[in-house]
Design an enzyme around this catalytic site. Structure first.
Site, PDB file in Angstrom:
ATOM      1  N   HIS A 110       0.851  -1.195   0.000  1.00  0.00           N
ATOM      2  CA  HIS A 110       0.000   0.000   0.000  1.00  0.00           C
ATOM      3  C   HIS A 110       0.874   1.227   0.000  1.00  0.00           C
ATOM      4  CE1 HIS A 110      -2.282  -3.276   1.785  1.00  0.00           C
ATOM      5  NE2 HIS A 110      -3.343  -2.713   1.236  1.00  0.00           N
ATOM      6  N   LYS A 136      -1.628  -8.023  -4.421  1.00  0.00           N
ATOM      7  CA  LYS A 136      -2.445  -6.814  -4.248  1.00  0.00           C
ATOM      8  C   LYS A 136      -1.552  -5.585  -4.140  1.00  0.00           C
ATOM      9  CE  LYS A 136      -5.453  -4.297  -1.113  1.00  0.00           C
ATOM     10  NZ  LYS A 136      -5.924  -4.140   0.259  1.00  0.00           N
ATOM     11  N   LYS A 281     -13.871  22.509 -23.008  1.00  0.00           N
ATOM     12  CA  LYS A 281     -14.577  22.505 -24.298  1.00  0.00           C
ATOM     13  C   LYS A 281     -13.799  23.190 -25.426  1.00  0.00           C
ATOM     14  CE  LYS A 281     -19.311  22.408 -22.544  1.00  0.00           C
ATOM     15  NZ  LYS A 281     -20.595  23.077 -22.509  1.00  0.00           N
ATOM     16  N   ASP A 318     -24.544  20.694 -27.456  1.00  0.00           N
ATOM     17  CA  ASP A 318     -25.277  21.729 -26.692  1.00  0.00           C
ATOM     18  C   ASP A 318     -26.080  22.588 -27.659  1.00  0.00           C
ATOM     19  OD1 ASP A 318     -24.211  21.082 -24.207  1.00  0.00           O
ATOM     20  OD2 ASP A 318     -22.462  22.379 -24.492  1.00  0.00           O
TER      21      ASP A 318
END
Ligand code: ATR
Length: 484
Positions: A110, A136, A281, A318
């Protein structure tokens, strides 16, 4: 598989949590470090109807109760003797833990501080350990591209592997892990009972992201935004994929800074289509080999479609959605249209109206911005005083005036409505703004922000899939979420 970790402290609370988790989990993790008395794990293990992972996390690995390492390992051995199906032990202690006959060993690493440079080496060392049945690795994600190293590690693994990213940026690895062969993902039982940063609930994983339907063939779509957490696009698009039984998954991509490196790097997954929103955008255009003329004119793209040759094409749904919604109520040619606001949404609508030969007027708090936009779309910038002196056929609000919590505000005086005029509000919270309420009371025809949001999403869906979007389902999901 979904593993729900318990974060309860007492036996009574843990038994109740197991009862609840048994309904949603394929596996339950008992965190011995959380328990006031780890001896109660014996009863908890017996009580569960699904397999149990037992572990004791150290404080520096996200644990909540430190203890001498020898004693910690003794507790893990006890849990194995009590019938835990899996024991999770860290790589650095795996040499000290004896092999087990009936219990699988998860050897783990971890890192809560950051993404390790030697991620692949650590994982290889875990996999090579003689005790390791399942590898893991759970590490904090520093940049969204780190997820690609996790996916790559899963894809090429010859041993069962759990590889997950922690923190907000790691969310996509928790959801999409199944596509790349991850052994399991962790999800909390309820909000507030997460055992590591970035976990979402098992029900969100199942219902919002259709976890059970993900497989190696699942096609990935998603939204590029920052922030992205509150976007409803994952809700409406995953619901639409589900309704049409399409093997697709829509993810939230939180992209910091400029998005072009992200888009380029994520071609390796690949991602078949994106929604794009604030603040990307304009800047995504650099990544595209083709942009539809109207989107070019607007200077903003909110939809990206991957073509067969892996080229990316850009659209502005849009604009399409707003103009379609209004055109369903009125023919726009030569009509007097008032746009309130002069930002991105106003821009998309202005060029859409121009393409329909409407008479465009723009009123904005910052007059100069109205003038600039008016110049570009052959419209007129007008003042608030002038607004009241004109008879409008169409009024379109693109500002946040009237949005919750300021629901008693409106950007337009109610005396200016004429019967049969069309009034559009891009706001969807509240569903019926003061602007729309007053317009309705004057027999105007209204279009709310939900209709607009669904229409732009439906257009995206149709561009990606070629299938007709199930708008009713998308709208129901959105309305239910807004109600909550
Ligand atoms: P969007 O992409 O949603 O259009 P934007 O580009 O930030 O968002 O534009 C928001 C528009 O709403 C702007 O025209 C803004 O006016 P300014 O240009 O003066 O900033 C307008 N707006 C936002 N809040 C407003 C308010 N409280 N009153 C009036 N106008 C407001």
């Amino acid at each position: 598989m979904i593993c729900i970790p318990l974060t309860t402290k007492t036996e009574t609370d843990s038994l109740a949590a197991i009862d609840a988790a048994n309904k949603h989990a394929d596996i339950i993790e008992i965190r011995l470090d959380y328990l006031d008395d780890p001896n109660c794990a014996q009863k908890l293990i017996k009580h569960s109807t699904v397999p149990i992972i037992a572990t004791w996390r150290k404080i520096e690995d996200g644990g909540c109760n430190d203890c001498n390492d020898n004693i910690r390992l003794q507790w893990l051995q006890k849990a194995a003797n009590w019938g835990a199906n899996y024991i999770d032990v860290e790589l650095e202690y795996a040499d000290e833990f004896p092999p087990q006959s009936n219990t699988k060993i998860i050897v783990s690493h971890h890192d809560f501080k950051g993404f390790p440079n030697d991620f692949e080496t650590i994982l290889e060392n875990i996999r090579k350990h003689p005790l390791c049945d399942i590898a893991k690795i759970a590490v904090k994600i520093d940049k969204i591209q780190d997820n690609l190293r996790i996916f790559q590690a899963l894809k090429t693994s010859k041993k069962e592997t759990i590889a997950l990213g922690m923190g907000e940026l790691g969310l996509i690895s928790r959801i999409a892990t199944k596509k790349f062969g991850g052994y399991l993902t962790f999800a909390s039982l309820t909000k507030g009972t997460e055992s590591a940063p970035g976990q979402i609930t098992a029900s969100e994983l199942r219902n919002r992201f259709r976890y059970d339907k993900i497989n190696t063939d699942t096609k990935i779509y998603g939204i590029i935004a920052n922030p992205v957490g509150h976007s409803m696009s994952p809700d409406i698009h995953n619901a639409a994929f589900d309704k049409l039984n399409l093997n697709c998954l829509y993810l939230p991509f939180k992209v910091d800074g400029e998005p072009n490196a992200f888009i380029e790097d994520f071609k390796q997954i690949p991602v078949y289509g994106y929604s794009v929103t604030i603040p990307h955008k304009e800047s995504v255009q650099k990544s595209l080999s083709q942009i539809e003329p109207l989107a070019q004119q607007i200077g903003a793209v909110n939809t990206i479609v991957m073509q067969k040759n892996n080229e990316l094409h850009g659209y502005n749904s849009d604009c399409w959605a707003a103009i379609n919604a209004v055109e369903n109520k009125i023919n726009l040619t030569d009509k007097n249209c008032l746009i309130i606001g002069a930002g991105g949404a106003a821009r998309a609508i202005a060029f859409g109206l121009q393409s329909r030969q409407a008479n465009i007027s723009i009123c904005n708090r910052t007059f100069e911005k109205a003038q600039n936009l008016a110049k570009e779309c052959n419209g007129l910038a007008i003042t608030q005083a002038e607004v009241q002196s004109i008879k409008w056929d169409v009024i379109l609000n693109t500002t946040s005036v009237g949005m919750s919590p300021n629901t008693d505000e409106t950007p337009f005086d109610k005396n200016g409505f004429t019967p049969n005029c069309v009034v559009f509000d891009a706001i969807y919270n509240p569903l019926e703004t003061k602007l729309l309420k007053e317009a309705n009371s004057k027999q105007a025809k209204t279009i709310n922000g939900v209709e607009m949001f669904i229409a732009q999403g439906a257009r995206q869906f149709e561009l990606w899939t070629g299938a007709k979007a199930p708008k009713d389902i998308m709208q129901n999901v959105m309305l239910a979420k807004l109600k909550n």
